[in-house]
Design a protein around this motif. Structure first.
Motif, PDB file in Angstrom:
ATOM      1  N   ALA A   1      14.942 -12.826  74.425  1.00  0.00           N
ATOM      2  CA  ALA A   1      16.186 -13.460  74.876  1.00  0.00           C
ATOM      3  C   ALA A   1      16.281 -14.910  74.377  1.00  0.00           C
ATOM      4  N   ALA A   2      17.462 -15.504  74.536  1.00  0.00           N
ATOM      5  CA  ALA A   2      17.708 -16.876  74.084  1.00  0.00           C
ATOM      6  C   ALA A   2      16.767 -17.882  74.739  1.00  0.00           C
ATOM      7  N   ASP A   3      16.276 -17.565  75.953  1.00  0.00           N
ATOM      8  CA  ASP A   3      15.357 -18.484  76.640  1.00  0.00           C
ATOM      9  C   ASP A   3      13.896 -18.272  76.229  1.00  0.00           C
ATOM     10  N   GLY A   4      13.659 -17.395  75.245  1.00  0.00           N
ATOM     11  CA  GLY A   4      12.304 -17.173  74.743  1.00  0.00           C
ATOM     12  C   GLY A   4      11.474 -16.206  75.565  1.00  0.00           C
ATOM     13  N   LYS A   5      12.135 -15.495  76.480  1.00  0.00           N
ATOM     14  CA  LYS A   5      11.410 -14.583  77.373  1.00  0.00           C
ATOM     15  C   LYS A   5      11.673 -13.116  77.024  1.00  0.00           C
ATOM     16  N   VAL A   6      10.685 -12.298  77.347  1.00  0.00           N
ATOM     17  CA  VAL A   6      10.793 -10.848  77.211  1.00  0.00           C
ATOM     18  C   VAL A   6      10.319 -10.227  78.514  1.00  0.00           C
ATOM     19  N   ASP A   7      11.060  -9.262  79.008  1.00  0.00           N
ATOM     20  CA  ASP A   7      10.633  -8.436  80.139  1.00  0.00           C
ATOM     21  C   ASP A   7      11.120  -7.030  79.808  1.00  0.00           C
ATOM     22  N   ALA A   8      10.218  -6.240  79.217  1.00  0.00           N
ATOM     23  CA  ALA A   8      10.615  -4.927  78.708  1.00  0.00           C
ATOM     24  C   ALA A   8       9.547  -3.889  79.015  1.00  0.00           C
ATOM     25  N   VAL A   9       9.991  -2.643  79.118  1.00  0.00           N
ATOM     26  CA  VAL A   9       9.072  -1.523  79.292  1.00  0.00           C
ATOM     27  C   VAL A   9       9.182  -0.636  78.054  1.00  0.00           C
ATOM     28  N   LEU A  10       8.053  -0.455  77.385  1.00  0.00           N
ATOM     29  CA  LEU A  10       7.968   0.415  76.217  1.00  0.00           C
ATOM     30  C   LEU A  10       7.226   1.671  76.623  1.00  0.00           C
ATOM     31  N   LYS A  11       7.629   2.812  76.090  1.00  0.00           N
ATOM     32  CA  LYS A  11       6.975   4.070  76.444  1.00  0.00           C
ATOM     33  C   LYS A  11       6.524   4.792  75.180  1.00  0.00           C
ATOM     34  N   THR A  12       5.349   5.405  75.260  1.00  0.00           N
ATOM     35  CA  THR A  12       4.837   6.180  74.140  1.00  0.00           C
ATOM     36  C   THR A  12       4.048   7.376  74.641  1.00  0.00           C
ATOM     37  N   ALA A  13       4.304   8.517  74.027  1.00  0.00           N
ATOM     38  CA  ALA A  13       3.554   9.732  74.355  1.00  0.00           C
ATOM     39  C   ALA A  13       2.448   9.972  73.323  1.00  0.00           C
ATOM     40  N   ASP A  14       2.253   9.024  72.406  1.00  0.00           N
ATOM     41  CA  ASP A  14       1.290   9.188  71.320  1.00  0.00           C
ATOM     42  C   ASP A  14      -0.117   8.711  71.656  1.00  0.00           C
TER      43      ASP A  14
END
Length: 191
Positions: free
Chosen positions: A128-141
């Motif tokens: 984001a523009a404020d330099g922050k990330v709050d994300a959920v990534l998913k992988t079945a690998d």
């Protein structure tokens, strides 16, 4: 007849009282609610190239795969590549100690590469523009289950690495993602 009915009635009342009041939950329902992977989530501190903590990730697993909840601050806005790397060691400033991408299948890099992709390839993060990330990534690998060929918790663990640029999802070996700028060691006691 009265002599037989009295004791039988008393016996019936005692047995009813003993078996009728169960306060415990139905074990079948409790089993159905149990998670697929009984291990608690793995918390991964994330550090920058100076060795300062800039965020954290939490890895957990269910029947659909591994979820990686990433929370970081202090990044440049825009898309940033994030990958799982083969070794659970994050030595600043370049994090080369994390090795190459996690790739037990010995494929090439990139979701759009016809010869790919690595098990450690993940979708780009949007900072984001404020330099922050709050994300959920998913992988079945990958898995957090020890002893599996695609386990992130093998003898030397693995690492979560954020790069300076965006992953183009094609170029081998790392999607032209640029320098490694954030790293976190994915290890569990006993590794």
């Amino acid at each position: 007849m009265k002599k037989i009915i009295g004791p039988m009635l008393l016996l019936f009342l005692i047995l009813s009282a003993c078996s009728g009041n169960k306060d415990t939950a139905d074990p079948k329902k409790s089993d159905e609610a149990a998670p697929v992977n009984a291990e608690t989530p793995i918390n991964v501190p994330l550090i920058n190239t100076e060795g300062d903590k800039v965020g954290e990730a939490e890895l957990s697993e269910n029947s659909k795969g591994v979820a990686i909840h990433v929370r970081v601050e202090g990044l440049q806005p825009g898309k940033r590549a994030i990958h799982l790397h083969e070794t659970g060691k994050c030595a600043p400033p370049d994090f080369k100690s994390a090795g190459a991408h996690f790739n037990p299948g010995h494929k090439e890099h990139g979701f759009h590469n016809p010869k790919g992709y690595h098990e450690g390839d993940l979708p780009n993060l949007e900072v984001a523009a404020d330099g922050k990330v709050d994300a959920v990534l998913k992988t079945a690998d990958v898995t957090l289950e020890r002893g599996k060929p695609n386990s992130l918790l093998d003898k030397d663990g693995s690492a979560l690495v954020i790069h300076a640029g965006e992953d183009d999802y094609v170029t081998d070996p790392a999607g032209n993602a640029g320098d490694r700028i954030v790293c976190g060691e994915i290890v569990k006691e006993g590794n």
